[in-house]
Enzyme design. Structure first.
Site, PDB file in Angstrom:
ATOM      1  N   ALA A  55      47.664  46.319  46.753  1.00  0.00           N
ATOM      2  CA  ALA A  55      48.750  47.342  47.404  1.00  0.00           C
ATOM      3  C   ALA A  55      47.170  48.310  47.879  1.00  0.00           C
ATOM      4  CB  ALA A  55      48.925  48.200  46.212  1.00  0.00           C
ATOM      5  N   TYR A  71      48.530  28.222  35.795  1.00  0.00           N
ATOM      6  CA  TYR A  71      49.157  29.801  35.607  1.00  0.00           C
ATOM      7  C   TYR A  71      50.432  28.948  35.855  1.00  0.00           C
ATOM      8  CZ  TYR A  71      45.644  33.369  35.428  1.00  0.00           C
ATOM      9  OH  TYR A  71      44.335  34.039  34.922  1.00  0.00           O
ATOM     10  N   LYS A  87      44.200  46.373  48.839  1.00  0.00           N
ATOM     11  CA  LYS A  87      43.826  46.235  49.094  1.00  0.00           C
ATOM     12  C   LYS A  87      44.330  46.678  51.298  1.00  0.00           C
ATOM     13  CE  LYS A  87      40.853  44.214  50.415  1.00  0.00           C
ATOM     14  NZ  LYS A  87      38.966  44.345  50.742  1.00  0.00           N
ATOM     15  N   THR A 121      42.902  40.864  53.349  1.00  0.00           N
ATOM     16  CA  THR A 121      43.002  39.675  52.473  1.00  0.00           C
ATOM     17  C   THR A 121      44.238  39.738  53.263  1.00  0.00           C
ATOM     18  OG1 THR A 121      43.820  39.139  50.473  1.00  0.00           O
ATOM     19  CG2 THR A 121      43.819  41.238  50.778  1.00  0.00           C
ATOM     20  N   ASP A 122      44.867  38.342  52.812  1.00  0.00           N
ATOM     21  CA  ASP A 122      46.120  37.197  53.262  1.00  0.00           C
ATOM     22  C   ASP A 122      47.165  38.430  52.389  1.00  0.00           C
ATOM     23  OD1 ASP A 122      45.541  36.157  51.150  1.00  0.00           O
ATOM     24  OD2 ASP A 122      46.187  33.985  52.537  1.00  0.00           O
ATOM     25  N   GLU A 123      46.879  38.863  51.131  1.00  0.00           N
ATOM     26  CA  GLU A 123      47.467  39.473  50.225  1.00  0.00           C
ATOM     27  C   GLU A 123      48.197  40.469  50.532  1.00  0.00           C
ATOM     28  OE1 GLU A 123      46.431  39.247  45.630  1.00  0.00           O
ATOM     29  OE2 GLU A 123      45.268  37.779  46.021  1.00  0.00           O
ATOM     30  N   TYR A 147      45.814  45.118  43.016  1.00  0.00           N
ATOM     31  CA  TYR A 147      44.671  44.807  43.875  1.00  0.00           C
ATOM     32  C   TYR A 147      45.768  44.673  45.010  1.00  0.00           C
ATOM     33  CZ  TYR A 147      41.994  41.844  47.015  1.00  0.00           C
ATOM     34  OH  TYR A 147      40.997  41.209  47.966  1.00  0.00           O
ATOM     35  N   LYS A 183      37.251  33.311  39.071  1.00  0.00           N
ATOM     36  CA  LYS A 183      38.742  33.140  39.743  1.00  0.00           C
ATOM     37  C   LYS A 183      38.809  30.914  39.493  1.00  0.00           C
ATOM     38  CE  LYS A 183      38.311  36.867  41.839  1.00  0.00           C
ATOM     39  NZ  LYS A 183      37.357  37.251  43.692  1.00  0.00           N
TER      40      LYS A 183
HETATM   41  P1  NAD Z   1      33.907  40.174  44.818  1.00  0.00           P
HETATM   42  O1  NAD Z   1      34.418  40.726  43.493  1.00  0.00           O
HETATM   43  O2  NAD Z   1      32.714  38.534  44.697  1.00  0.00           O
HETATM   44  O3  NAD Z   1      32.266  40.917  45.024  1.00  0.00           O
HETATM   45  C1  NAD Z   1      32.639  42.411  45.238  1.00  0.00           C
HETATM   46  C2  NAD Z   1      31.813  42.589  45.417  1.00  0.00           C
HETATM   47  O4  NAD Z   1      31.696  44.626  45.124  1.00  0.00           O
HETATM   48  C3  NAD Z   1      30.056  42.979  43.967  1.00  0.00           C
HETATM   49  O5  NAD Z   1      29.396  42.444  44.335  1.00  0.00           O
HETATM   50  C4  NAD Z   1      30.051  44.474  43.430  1.00  0.00           C
HETATM   51  O6  NAD Z   1      29.170  44.496  42.674  1.00  0.00           O
HETATM   52  C5  NAD Z   1      31.020  45.389  44.551  1.00  0.00           C
HETATM   53  N1  NAD Z   1      31.215  46.337  44.693  1.00  0.00           N
HETATM   54  C6  NAD Z   1      31.992  47.129  43.807  1.00  0.00           C
HETATM   55  N2  NAD Z   1      32.596  48.460  43.498  1.00  0.00           N
HETATM   56  C7  NAD Z   1      31.625  48.892  44.493  1.00  0.00           C
HETATM   57  C8  NAD Z   1      30.813  50.087  44.957  1.00  0.00           C
HETATM   58  N3  NAD Z   1      32.479  51.140  44.194  1.00  0.00           N
HETATM   59  N4  NAD Z   1      30.342  50.195  45.372  1.00  0.00           N
HETATM   60  C9  NAD Z   1      29.759  49.512  45.805  1.00  0.00           C
HETATM   61  N5  NAD Z   1      29.527  47.931  45.361  1.00  0.00           N
HETATM   62  C10 NAD Z   1      30.616  47.857  45.468  1.00  0.00           C
HETATM   63  O7  NAD Z   1      33.930  40.199  46.123  1.00  0.00           O
HETATM   64  P2  NAD Z   1      34.573  38.952  46.807  1.00  0.00           P
HETATM   65  O8  NAD Z   1      35.010  37.260  46.768  1.00  0.00           O
HETATM   66  O9  NAD Z   1      33.211  38.242  47.891  1.00  0.00           O
HETATM   67  O10 NAD Z   1      35.213  39.566  48.090  1.00  0.00           O
HETATM   68  C11 NAD Z   1      34.474  40.666  48.452  1.00  0.00           C
HETATM   69  C12 NAD Z   1      36.081  41.098  50.100  1.00  0.00           C
HETATM   70  O11 NAD Z   1      36.369  39.813  50.686  1.00  0.00           O
HETATM   71  C13 NAD Z   1      36.402  42.508  49.073  1.00  0.00           C
HETATM   72  O12 NAD Z   1      36.839  42.976  49.608  1.00  0.00           O
HETATM   73  C14 NAD Z   1      38.278  41.136  48.829  1.00  0.00           C
HETATM   74  O13 NAD Z   1      39.203  42.290  48.845  1.00  0.00           O
HETATM   75  C15 NAD Z   1      38.162  40.567  50.669  1.00  0.00           C
HETATM   76  N6  NAD Z   1      38.507  38.926  49.861  1.00  0.00           N
HETATM   77  C16 NAD Z   1      38.642  38.297  49.289  1.00  0.00           C
HETATM   78  C17 NAD Z   1      38.721  36.633  49.210  1.00  0.00           C
HETATM   79  C18 NAD Z   1      38.239  35.911  48.432  1.00  0.00           C
HETATM   80  O14 NAD Z   1      38.418  34.697  47.775  1.00  0.00           O
HETATM   81  N7  NAD Z   1      37.358  35.725  47.348  1.00  0.00           N
HETATM   82  C19 NAD Z   1      40.030  36.230  50.618  1.00  0.00           C
HETATM   83  C20 NAD Z   1      39.740  38.076  51.167  1.00  0.00           C
HETATM   84  C21 NAD Z   1      39.467  39.438  51.370  1.00  0.00           C
HETATM   85  O1  DAU Z   2      44.133  35.340  49.054  1.00  0.00           O
HETATM   86  C1  DAU Z   2      42.815  36.040  49.164  1.00  0.00           C
HETATM   87  C2  DAU Z   2      42.753  36.536  47.974  1.00  0.00           C
HETATM   88  O2  DAU Z   2      42.341  35.325  46.840  1.00  0.00           O
HETATM   89  C3  DAU Z   2      41.669  37.383  47.181  1.00  0.00           C
HETATM   90  O3  DAU Z   2      41.799  38.362  48.190  1.00  0.00           O
HETATM   91  C4  DAU Z   2      41.218  37.923  45.986  1.00  0.00           C
HETATM   92  O4  DAU Z   2      40.499  39.062  46.376  1.00  0.00           O
HETATM   93  C5  DAU Z   2      41.211  36.682  45.613  1.00  0.00           C
HETATM   94  O5  DAU Z   2      40.686  36.871  44.212  1.00  0.00           O
HETATM   95  C6  DAU Z   2      42.316  35.671  45.844  1.00  0.00           C
HETATM   96  O6  DAU Z   2      43.105  36.399  44.372  1.00  0.00           O
HETATM   97  P1  DAU Z   2      43.957  34.994  44.061  1.00  0.00           P
HETATM   98  O7  DAU Z   2      44.222  35.487  42.993  1.00  0.00           O
HETATM   99  O8  DAU Z   2      44.748  34.206  44.998  1.00  0.00           O
HETATM  100  O9  DAU Z   2      43.018  34.256  43.520  1.00  0.00           O
HETATM  101  P2  DAU Z   2      42.039  33.708  41.790  1.00  0.00           P
HETATM  102  O10 DAU Z   2      41.517  32.585  42.218  1.00  0.00           O
HETATM  103  O11 DAU Z   2      42.377  34.620  40.730  1.00  0.00           O
HETATM  104  O12 DAU Z   2      44.187  32.817  42.010  1.00  0.00           O
HETATM  105  C7  DAU Z   2      44.375  31.373  42.304  1.00  0.00           C
HETATM  106  C8  DAU Z   2      45.179  31.099  41.921  1.00  0.00           C
HETATM  107  O13 DAU Z   2      45.125  30.015  40.844  1.00  0.00           O
HETATM  108  C9  DAU Z   2      46.328  32.271  41.641  1.00  0.00           C
HETATM  109  O14 DAU Z   2      47.193  31.942  42.226  1.00  0.00           O
HETATM  110  C10 DAU Z   2      46.670  32.347  40.150  1.00  0.00           C
HETATM  111  C11 DAU Z   2      46.475  30.869  39.641  1.00  0.00           C
HETATM  112  N1  DAU Z   2      45.541  30.616  38.394  1.00  0.00           N
HETATM  113  C12 DAU Z   2      43.796  31.506  38.362  1.00  0.00           C
HETATM  114  C13 DAU Z   2      43.603  31.407  37.461  1.00  0.00           C
HETATM  115  C14 DAU Z   2      42.083  32.431  37.575  1.00  0.00           C
HETATM  116  C15 DAU Z   2      45.313  29.960  38.009  1.00  0.00           C
HETATM  117  O15 DAU Z   2      46.503  28.811  37.873  1.00  0.00           O
HETATM  118  N2  DAU Z   2      44.650  30.068  36.681  1.00  0.00           N
HETATM  119  C16 DAU Z   2      43.625  30.304  36.243  1.00  0.00           C
HETATM  120  O16 DAU Z   2      42.766  30.597  35.077  1.00  0.00           O
END
Ligand code: NAD
Ligand code: DAU
Length: 353
Positions: free
Chosen positions: A160, A215, A162, A132-134, A158, A197
């Site tokens: 940390a 937030y 990753k 992730t970019d985080e 989270y 999300k």
């Molecule tokens: P998600 O939470 O929607 O899905 C995660 C999946 O992993 C789920 O199906 C869950 O059942 C499975 N899982 C969790 N723990 C497990 C375990 N111990 N063994 C096997 N399976 C397990 O996540 P996502 O948003 O699809 O993200 C996928 C990947 O991409 C993650 O590694 C996340 O860090 C990374 N990522 C996500 C985003 C984003 O914006 N969603 C951005 C950057 C990176």
């Molecule tokens: O940047 C990549 C990351 O993006 C991934 O690595 C994570 O897995 C993914 O969950 C996501 O993290 P964020 O914390 O950025 O996503 P989230 O959708 O939870 O929040 C996006 C922004 O919106 C963040 O600044 C917090 C804010 N927020 C979120 C929620 C759930 C709100 O303002 N209100 C809300 O109710």
């Protein structure tokens, strides 16, 4: 075949469907099915002979060994993770378990499998780690976007975990020669996104006529990537990425959270107007996320220049498709809003009131 971990999640589910549209190579989905894993996302693939599912936890080494021996994949796309920052603040232990111990266990299983391959299979094998970019931490408004060489500065449990997994992955390339490539991706959005999300939560709550929580001051900035653009980036990196390299992947935009929420309201005003007036009236500012990173912004020049990838969707076109998908798939939203989900929403938003 290729092995995908976390294929029942948001990105993994989109990736598997997209893969099977673009390829005749089979896929094994290895997923524990936590609250974030949704079987229904992949229901349409149940009769597809190219699709296999194994309900396995990535910390379960004996089960992983059986899968590698039985299916002999030529690549692993590692997406399984605990992925929600807010949940990591309240329950960090499971993030360490899955993201760190799980990734380590998976790498050990891969190392053992890979070390017994013949030389050609060893060279062409790939382990794609999705990070992730985080991990680069928070930027100030004028700071340049993060590039692949930006030092790590993770701020939430989270990010940390990753970051820790990225370091272990990196060491397996440098120490054992495992052909690993890592992607650092910005915020994804699109179909089948779990409504904890920001984008899916806002759409689901707006359609239910509930307050839309933003937030803090709503000025935190994220870079948004349509999930199918991420899928095309994963395919590109799998076929042309150089082992040992990392690639940033992201949308070509930066949006404040309030801009995102307002854009969703404006789309819904057109696509699904309310008798009681604009959806914007539902927006409420609530207590901030502890340690909330102010800005993420990612520089994607390397993957554009070296591998020729760039996103097909703009934020506007991707958001329109996403809102329309949620309008067309309200059954999916209702189904994933389980009692566990409702408990989480109550817990998270009660204390922000
Ligand atoms: P998600 O939470 O929607 O899905 C995660 C999946 O992993 C789920 O199906 C869950 O059942 C499975 N899982 C969790 N723990 C497990 C375990 N111990 N063994 C096997 N399976 C397990 O996540 P996502 O948003 O699809 O993200 C996928 C990947 O991409 C993650 O590694 C996340 O860090 C990374 N990522 C996500 C985003 C984003 O914006 N969603 C951005 C950057 C990176
Ligand atoms: O940047 C990549 C990351 O993006 C991934 O690595 C994570 O897995 C993914 O969950 C996501 O993290 P964020 O914390 O950025 O996503 P989230 O959708 O939870 O929040 C996006 C922004 O919106 C963040 O600044 C917090 C804010 N927020 C979120 C929620 C759930 C709100 O303002 N209100 C809300 O109710």
């Amino acid at each position: 075949m290729i092995l995908v971990t976390g294929g029942a999640g948001f990105i993994g589910g989109n990736f598997i469907r997209d893969w099977l549209k673009n390829s005749t190579e089979s896929v094994l989905n290895v997923d524990k099915l936590t609250y974030a894993g949704n079987f229904r996302t992949l229901q349409s693939l149940e009769d597809n002979p190219l699709y296999r599912f194994a309900r396995v936890d990535i910390i379960d080494r004996p089960e992983l060994d059986i899968l590698f021996e039985r299916y002999a994949p030529r690549a692993v796309i590692h997406l399984a993770a605990e992925s929600h920052v807010d949940r990591s603040i309240y329950s960090p232990a499971v993030f360490v378990q899955t993201n760190v111990v799980g990734t380590f266990t998976l790498l050990e299983a891969v190392r053992s499998y890979w070390s017994h391959l013949d030389n050609v299979a060893k060279t062409t094998f790939r382990f794609l780690h999705i990070s992730t970019d985080e991990v680069f931490g928070s930027l100030s408004p004028g700071d340049p976007q993060c590039c692949e060489m930006t030092p790590y500065a993770p701020n939430s449990p989270y990010s940390a975990t990753k970051a820790a997994s990225d370091h272990i992955v990196r060491s397996y390339h440098h120490t054992y020669g495992l052909p690993i490539v890592t992607i650092h991706c910005s915020n994804n959005y699109g179909p089948y996104h779990f409504p904890e999300k920001l984008i899916p939560l806002t759409i689901a709550r707006a359609l239910a006529g509930e307050p839309l929580p933003v937030y803090g001051d709503g000025q935190n900035v994220r870079t948004w990537l349509y999930v199918l653009d991420h899928c095309s980036a994963i395919r590109t990196v799998l076929s042309s990425g150089i082992p040992g390299q990392t690639y940033n992947v992201g949308g070509l935009n930066e949006k404040t959270n309030i801009e995102v929420v307002q854009a969703i309201c404006d789309l819904l005003d057109v696509l699904n107007p309310r008798a009681s007036g604009s959806y914007r009236k539902l927006i409420v500012f609530v207590r901030d996320r502890p340690g909330h990173d102010r800005r993420y912004a990612i520089n994607t020049r390397k993957i554009q220049k070296e591998l020729g990838w760039k996103p097909a969707e703009t934020f506007e076109s991707g958001l329109q498709k996403t809102v329309q998908w949620y309008l067309d798939n309200q059954d999916w939203i209702n189904e994933v809003q389980s009692s566990e989900y409702r408990k989480w929403v109550e817990f998270n938003y009660m204390q922000r009131a």
